[in-house]
Design a protein around this motif. Structure first.
Motif, PDB file in Angstrom:
ATOM      1  N   PHE A 166       0.849  -1.188   0.000  1.00 11.26           N
ATOM      2  CA  PHE A 166       0.000   0.000   0.000  1.00 11.26           C
ATOM      3  C   PHE A 166       0.884   1.237   0.000  1.00 11.26           C
ATOM      4  O   PHE A 166       2.011   1.199   0.485  1.00 11.26           O
ATOM      5  N   ALA A 167       0.364   2.326  -0.530  1.00 12.51           N
ATOM      6  CA  ALA A 167       1.035   3.618  -0.451  1.00 12.51           C
ATOM      7  C   ALA A 167       0.178   4.530   0.411  1.00 12.51           C
ATOM      8  O   ALA A 167      -1.046   4.387   0.481  1.00 12.51           O
ATOM      9  N   LYS A 168       0.838   5.461   1.065  1.00 10.71           N
ATOM     10  CA  LYS A 168       0.138   6.434   1.906  1.00 10.71           C
ATOM     11  C   LYS A 168       0.464   7.824   1.385  1.00 10.71           C
ATOM     12  O   LYS A 168       1.598   8.102   1.008  1.00 10.71           O
ATOM     13  N   TRP A 169      -0.522   8.712   1.359  1.00  8.17           N
ATOM     14  CA  TRP A 169      -0.313  10.091   0.959  1.00  8.17           C
ATOM     15  C   TRP A 169      -1.412  10.952   1.570  1.00  8.17           C
ATOM     16  O   TRP A 169      -2.413  10.444   2.046  1.00  8.17           O
ATOM     17  N   THR A 170      -1.194  12.246   1.574  1.00 10.40           N
ATOM     18  CA  THR A 170      -2.231  13.176   2.010  1.00 10.40           C
ATOM     19  C   THR A 170      -2.944  13.682   0.768  1.00 10.40           C
ATOM     20  O   THR A 170      -2.313  14.044  -0.218  1.00 10.40           O
ATOM     21  N   ILE A 173       5.294   3.661   2.424  1.00 11.37           N
ATOM     22  CA  ILE A 173       4.890   2.399   1.817  1.00 11.37           C
ATOM     23  C   ILE A 173       4.617   1.443   2.981  1.00 11.37           C
ATOM     24  O   ILE A 173       5.414   1.348   3.913  1.00 11.37           O
ATOM     25  N   ILE A 174       3.503   0.753   2.909  1.00 12.74           N
ATOM     26  CA  ILE A 174       3.116  -0.186   3.972  1.00 12.74           C
ATOM     27  C   ILE A 174       2.988  -1.577   3.356  1.00 12.74           C
ATOM     28  O   ILE A 174       2.341  -1.742   2.317  1.00 12.74           O
ATOM     29  N   LEU A 175       3.622  -2.567   3.980  1.00 17.26           N
ATOM     30  CA  LEU A 175       3.532  -3.951   3.523  1.00 17.26           C
ATOM     31  C   LEU A 175       2.631  -4.735   4.464  1.00 17.26           C
ATOM     32  O   LEU A 175       2.724  -4.590   5.679  1.00 17.26           O
ATOM     33  N   MET A 176       1.780  -5.592   3.899  1.00 18.11           N
ATOM     34  CA  MET A 176       0.942  -6.468   4.706  1.00 18.11           C
ATOM     35  C   MET A 176       1.139  -7.896   4.211  1.00 18.11           C
ATOM     36  O   MET A 176       0.853  -8.194   3.056  1.00 18.11           O
ATOM     37  N   LYS A 177       1.633  -8.760   5.071  1.00 16.44           N
ATOM     38  CA  LYS A 177       1.859 -10.155   4.706  1.00 16.44           C
ATOM     39  C   LYS A 177       0.550 -10.921   4.806  1.00 16.44           C
ATOM     40  O   LYS A 177      -0.214 -10.730   5.737  1.00 16.44           O
ATOM     41  N   TYR A 231       2.887   4.455  -9.670  1.00 14.56           N
ATOM     42  CA  TYR A 231       3.647   3.635  -8.732  1.00 14.56           C
ATOM     43  C   TYR A 231       4.052   2.352  -9.449  1.00 14.56           C
ATOM     44  O   TYR A 231       3.239   1.759 -10.164  1.00 14.56           O
ATOM     45  N   THR A 232       5.291   1.924  -9.248  1.00 13.15           N
ATOM     46  CA  THR A 232       5.769   0.673  -9.836  1.00 13.15           C
ATOM     47  C   THR A 232       6.261  -0.230  -8.715  1.00 13.15           C
ATOM     48  O   THR A 232       7.093   0.170  -7.902  1.00 13.15           O
ATOM     49  N   GLY A 277      -3.585   3.425  -0.174  1.00 11.19           N
ATOM     50  CA  GLY A 277      -4.005   3.051  -1.515  1.00 11.19           C
ATOM     51  C   GLY A 277      -3.272   1.792  -1.956  1.00 11.19           C
ATOM     52  O   GLY A 277      -2.056   1.725  -1.878  1.00 11.19           O
ATOM     53  N   TYR A 278      -4.024   0.805  -2.408  1.00  8.92           N
ATOM     54  CA  TYR A 278      -3.439  -0.455  -2.892  1.00  8.92           C
ATOM     55  C   TYR A 278      -2.605  -0.178  -4.131  1.00  8.92           C
ATOM     56  O   TYR A 278      -3.056   0.486  -5.053  1.00  8.92           O
TER      57      TYR A 278
END
Length: 102
Positions: A31-35, A97-101, A46-47, A66-67
């Motif tokens: 996931f990406a994070k932004w305001t 950037i957030i990773l979820m396993k 995003y790549t 955002g995925y």
């Protein structure tokens, strides 16, 4: 985390890049994070994992995430997520950037 902003100019190829490793191999969702803001790029690219995802940074999303992709990550490799803007005059924001396993 690396909150940075950049105004996109004509012909601009400026990009933000996150390099990372994981300690446990497996499949991850990224996931990406932004305001959000009306002056943000509505076509930020995003790549990740060889996949390109276009994101509207003007939109507010649940939890601000955002995925952007998924794939298998090994604990022996270094991986990269990059993002750049495509709309001159608009701003892109590289927040996290957030990773979820899974």
């Amino acid at each position: 985390d690396s909150y940075l902003a950049h105004q996109v100019m004509q012909g601009d190829m400026h990009s933000f890049t996150w390099n990372f490793k994981v300690t446990k191999p497996g499949f991850y969702i990224v996931f990406a994070k932004w305001t959000s803001h009306q002056n943000r790029d509505y076509k930020a690219k995003y790549t990740v994992f060889g996949q390109v995802k276009t994101i509207n940074q003007q939109k507010s999303l649940p939890m601000g995430l955002g995925y952007i992709g998924y794939g298998y990550l090994s604990n022996t490799e270094t991986y990269q997520v990059s993002m750049h803007g495509t709309t001159p005059g608009k701003y892109v924001v590289a927040d996290a950037i957030i990773l979820m396993k899974f």
